[in-house]
Write an enzyme that holds these catalytic residues in place. Sequence first.
Site, PDB file in Angstrom:
ATOM      1  N   ALA A  40      -5.580  18.666  47.796  1.00 15.95           N
ATOM      2  CA  ALA A  40      -4.377  18.545  46.967  1.00 15.95           C
ATOM      3  C   ALA A  40      -4.539  19.404  45.727  1.00 15.95           C
ATOM      4  CB  ALA A  40      -4.138  17.091  46.576  1.00 15.95           C
ATOM      5  N   GLY A  84      -2.953  19.493  41.688  1.00 16.34           N
ATOM      6  CA  GLY A  84      -2.149  18.810  40.686  1.00 16.34           C
ATOM      7  C   GLY A  84      -2.017  19.619  39.424  1.00 16.34           C
ATOM      8  N   GLY A  85      -1.555  18.965  38.357  1.00 14.13           N
ATOM      9  CA  GLY A  85      -1.308  19.652  37.100  1.00 14.13           C
ATOM     10  C   GLY A  85      -2.575  20.029  36.366  1.00 14.13           C
ATOM     11  N   ALA A  95      -5.989  19.857  38.057  1.00 17.98           N
ATOM     12  CA  ALA A  95      -7.116  20.255  38.890  1.00 17.98           C
ATOM     13  C   ALA A  95      -6.674  20.394  40.342  1.00 17.98           C
ATOM     14  CB  ALA A  95      -8.238  19.225  38.775  1.00 17.98           C
ATOM     15  N   LYS A 131     -13.399  17.971  42.606  1.00 24.40           N
ATOM     16  CA  LYS A 131     -12.223  18.210  41.753  1.00 24.40           C
ATOM     17  C   LYS A 131     -12.589  19.310  40.764  1.00 24.40           C
ATOM     18  CE  LYS A 131      -9.712  14.772  40.257  1.00 24.40           C
ATOM     19  NZ  LYS A 131      -8.327  15.024  40.688  1.00 24.40           N
ATOM     20  N   ASP A 141      -2.877   7.582  32.556  1.00 21.58           N
ATOM     21  CA  ASP A 141      -2.019   8.276  33.522  1.00 21.58           C
ATOM     22  C   ASP A 141      -1.978   7.506  34.842  1.00 21.58           C
ATOM     23  OD1 ASP A 141      -0.271  10.221  34.344  1.00 21.58           O
ATOM     24  OD2 ASP A 141      -1.803  11.663  34.895  1.00 21.58           O
TER      25      ASP A 141
END
Length: 652
Positions: free
Chosen positions: A25, A27-28, A30, A47, A141
Amino acid sequence: MDTTVADPLLGALVDGRYRVRARVAKGGMATVYTALDERLERTVALKIIHPAHSRDPQFVERFTDEAKTIARLTHPNVVAVYDQGTYQGLPYLVMEYVRGRTLREVLAERRRLQPQEALAVMEQMLAAIAAAHRAGLVHRDVKPENVLVAEPPGGTHDLVDGVVKVADFGLARAVEASADETGSHLMATVAYVAPELVTDGHADPRTDVYSAGIVLFEMLTGRVPYEADRPVEVAWQHVDRDVPFPSRYVPGLPPAIDDLVTRATRRDPGARPTDAGALLAEVQSTRDDIGVDLTGRSRPVAQPTVIVPRVESVPQTYQSQPQRPSWARLPGSAPSPARRRHTSPVTAGPGGRLGGLLAQVNASPRTRLTVIAAMLTLGLLVAIGGYWFGVGRYSAAPDLTQYNREQAIQQAQNSGFKVKFAEAKFDARIPRDKVLSQVPSPGDRILDGGTITITLSLGPEIYKVPDIAGKEYDLAVADIQAMKLVANRAERFDDAMPAGYVVATDPQIGTQVKPGQTVTLFVSKGPNPVKVPLVIGKQLDQAKQDLAKVKITVNKVEEVDSDKPKNEVVSQSIGDGNSVTDGMVIDLQVSKGPALVTVPEVRNMELDEARKTLQGMGFNVEAQGFGTVRQQDPQPGTQVPPGTTIRLFAFF
C-alpha cells in the site's frame, strides 16, 4: 502500466537483511512493502517514509524517538515494531506482517457491519489504543486505514472472532512536530479529526476517543458523519455540529448504540470518556446489553392460544370406533349412539370426589405418609422459591464512592457486578476521576451479576486562561467564552502588535480560573504617536520632568563613574524615538561626577614654575603678583574635581 514493476525498491536488500518482495500500500506518509527477513527467515512489513518528510533532519530525529517508544508497546492488538533504520536516506520501520485486510477494505466490500461485529472490532481497537495511552502515547490518526483485520479461520465473514491490530502509533506526531518547526501545520484525517485538533491543535487521549467514536459510527452506518467539497469544511463541521445518531441512517439499531457513539464523540473533550480504557469499558458493557437485546429479538414468535370447540363423546353400542365430530364425518356416515359415561368409584358416596379421595388416603397408612411428605416438599419448594425471587437473588450494592475509576471497576468485578459509566460531572469536593455517585446506592439491593452505573467526578470546574496573545480580539473572545469565562476589553498602545490584536491578559495566560470569572484582554491600539524624549546630558531632575510630561515613570536610577558632571544623565534604557506605551517605565544612569584630584604644594615655588605644575595636572590657574608663591587656594592636600581653579598669590 504495472507500478509494481516500476518500483525501484522491489528486490532491494535493505540494511543487508530485509529483501523487499512486493508493495502492499501507499499512503500520505509512507509506502508499505512485504519483505523477507533473511536473518530470521520470516515475512515482515517494511514501511518506508516518503522523501518529502525524510529531508527534514528534525523529522528524522523525532521519527527515531517515536519508533523507540512504539517498539516498547507490547500488546496482542498492536502491530509490533521489530526494527528501525535508514535506507538511501529514507527512514523505515520493520513491523509485524499481519495477513489480512485493512478495516477500510472490509468496509469497502461489506459497506457496514452488524452491531455485534462492529463492537467486537472496536473492543480490540480500544484495547490497543488503551495500551498506548497507558504508555503516554497518543495515536492522533485513528481511522480504518490504520486498523488491520485478520478474519477468522475457515473463510467466515463474521468478524466477532477476528483478530484486530492497530498500526502507525506516533507517526502522525513525528510528522506534525517536524512541520511545526517550519511553521506549517499537519492535521489528522479530517473525516475523523477531533474538534480540539481543529481549533487549537491540542491532542490528548480524549482525541483518540473521539476518532474511535467516528470509526464506530462508520462501521455501523457505512458512512462518515460529515461530507463536504473541501477538507477544511469537513473539519469545521466536527467543531460546529454534534455527531448524529447512527440509527438515523440505520433504523432499528439499539438505543444503547446511539448513546455509546454520542458519549465518545461529544465536542467538549471533558464530556468524553477520559481515555481508550474508559471507552473500552463502556463498549464491553454495551456489547453485553445489546447481545441480550438482539438475542431476544431473534427468538421465534410464540404462537397465540386459541379456543378449540369441544367434542362431546357419545355412548358406544354397535360401533367400535368413536363418533367423529360433525366437521370430520365421512360422506354418508351416520352419527353413532351416544356413549355412556362411566362413574368412577372414588366419586361415589357422600362428599363427592373430595370425600372419596380423603377416604382413599385414610384407608392406607403408607399412602397417608406419602401425601404428607409430598405436601411438606411442596411447601419447602414454595418457601425456597419465594425467598429466591423475593430476597435470595439480590445482594447489597458495594460502596464504590471511595475509589477512582480503575479501582471501582476492579472492586465491582471482584463482587461479581458489571460497571456502566454515566456522564461525568464537575464537583468542587471530589477529585477528578474518583466516583462521585453510583446507582444503586451503596447498600441498596441489586441482582447478582447486575450492573452498577457510576458517575465520575471531573473535579472542580476550573479552566486555564487560554493562550490568546496575538489573536484578533473577536477570535480571542470566542476562545474565552468557550472556557465559560467573561471577556473584558482594555486598550493600550503597542509597537509590536497591530491594532485590534490581543497583547496580554489579566490574569495571565495559563492561570487557573473558575467559570464566570472576568478576564481582561489588553488590545493593541497600534504604535503610540508620542515618542520617548532624549534626556541624556540633562540633569536628573530635569530628565524626570521631561519624562513625566509623556507619562513615563523613572523606575531605577543608577550612579556610574563618568567624567560628566555629577547627576548628569549618561544613559537611558529606552532609546529616544520609540513609541510611548501605557504604564511605560524607564531606567536611567547618572554620573557620579569626575574623580577628585589632590591639590599639590606649590608654595615657595617660583610663580611660573607653580603655574606649569598645576596646569599639567588639569587645574586652571589664577595668579596675582610676581616672584615667589606665598599663598594658594585651595590649600595643599585638598581633594577637588579636575579643572578646578587654583588661585596663587606671589611676592618677594
